[in-house]
Enzyme design. Structure first.
Site, PDB file in Angstrom:
ATOM      1  CG  ASP A  77      -1.565  -6.696   8.008  1.00 23.03           C
ATOM      2  OD1 ASP A  77      -1.787  -7.185   6.957  1.00 23.03           O
ATOM      3  OD2 ASP A  77      -0.170  -7.178   8.273  1.00 23.03           O
ATOM      4  CG  HIS A 136      -2.165  -5.478  -1.092  1.00 28.23           C
ATOM      5  ND1 HIS A 136      -1.033  -6.174  -1.862  1.00 28.23           N
ATOM      6  CD2 HIS A 136      -1.398  -5.268   0.267  1.00 28.23           C
ATOM      7  CE1 HIS A 136      -0.141  -5.980  -1.266  1.00 28.23           C
ATOM      8  NE2 HIS A 136      -0.084  -5.741  -0.018  1.00 28.23           N
ATOM      9  CB  SER A 239      -4.262   6.236   7.406  1.00 27.49           C
ATOM     10  OG  SER A 239      -5.164   7.228   7.188  1.00 27.49           O
TER      11      SER A 239
END
Length: 269
Positions: A77, A136, A239
């Site tokens: 995200d 992911h 980050s």
């Protein structure tokens, strides 16, 4: 040790501390409300025993992921701060601020592989402190190398991206060298930032970030295969991930300044 690393270490100690439940619930609720976190896919804030638990929360409701083998999905995200094609060996941390791909990837990447990404494609994923912090697999792929590069921990928000030259090359980072199902090369570069006490990789427990060392460490793999959407690990705060693909191996959607979610398709099929 740089001041940014010290600040991050002290914040990390606070974030991992488990306070009595009523205090921790108050801390968690304050964090959720002050940043406006959307917790609809996650457990109630009172469930998390520390700020680290809240930062690194797992999805409680699994997302549907495009299973088409030709689709590439966002690993996180995040906000896409830049994307496009490299200009020979140059790419952007943000508009007007370019840097060299070899400096980012280091001399531990072969000349042959560096040549493959010349004029290739890139996309930068910025995770704010309010985002889901797990990363992911964007597709099925094979990992052949992990490179851990110690460095500073400057913030990676838009303000710093616009003023700090070669920020991604200065900051601590972990680089994954990867090959997709068609043996096309791509890199995933996980960039540390202020208050990121750790970057965790579930397939390599030996990686320790934000520790007092200047030694680059390289891990090589013969048979490490990752499935699309599999959790690779997590940041212990917001980050950036920079992805770089070899030339002519992908056509990216134009997503600069767009918000994406883990699972959003980022390529034109």
């Amino acid at each position: 040790m740089h001041i940014t690393n010290l600040i991050s270490q002290y914040f990390g100690k606070f974030a991992k501390k488990e306070f009595p439940s009523f205090i921790q619930t108050a801390i968690n609720n304050t964090y959720v409300k002050s940043l406006g976190l959307d917790m609809s896919e996650f457990r109630n804030p009172k469930y998390y025993k520390s700020l680290n638990d809240l930062f690194t929360r797992e999805l409680a409701i699994q997302r549907e992921i495009d299973t088409n083998e030709d689709s590439i999905v966002s690993p996180t995200d995040s906000l896409i701060t830049e994307c496009g094609n490299l200009d020979k060996d140059k790419l952007l941390q943000i508009k007007g601020m370019e840097y060299n791909v070899e400096e980012l990837l280091t001399y531990h990447v072969s000349k042959e592989n560096l040549a493959k990404v010349i004029d290739g494609s890139f996309m930068n994923f910025y995770l704010s402190p309010k985002d889901y912090h797990r990363y992911h697999a964007p597709c099925d792929f094979k990992v052949t190398k992990l490179i851990h590069v110690p460095g500073k921990l400057y913030p990676v928000n838009l303000k710093y991206l616009n003023k700090e030259i070669d920020l991604f090359c200065q900051n601590e980072r972990v680089i994954l060298e990867c090959y997709d199902k068609d043996s096309n090369l791509f890199y995933m570069v996980f960039v540390g930032a202020l208050n990121v006490g750790q970057m965790v990789f579930e397939f390599e427990s030996a990686v320790e970030t934000n520790v007092d060392t200047k030694e680059i460490k390289v891990y090589e793999y013969d048979n490490l295969n990752i499935k699309k959407a599999e959790c690779l690990g997590y940041f212990k705060m917001g980050s950036t991930i920079a992805m770089i693909w070899e030339k002519d191996s992908i056509k990216l959607k134009k997503l600069t300044n767009k918000k994406v979610l883990f699972g959003t398709v980022i390529n034109e099929k």
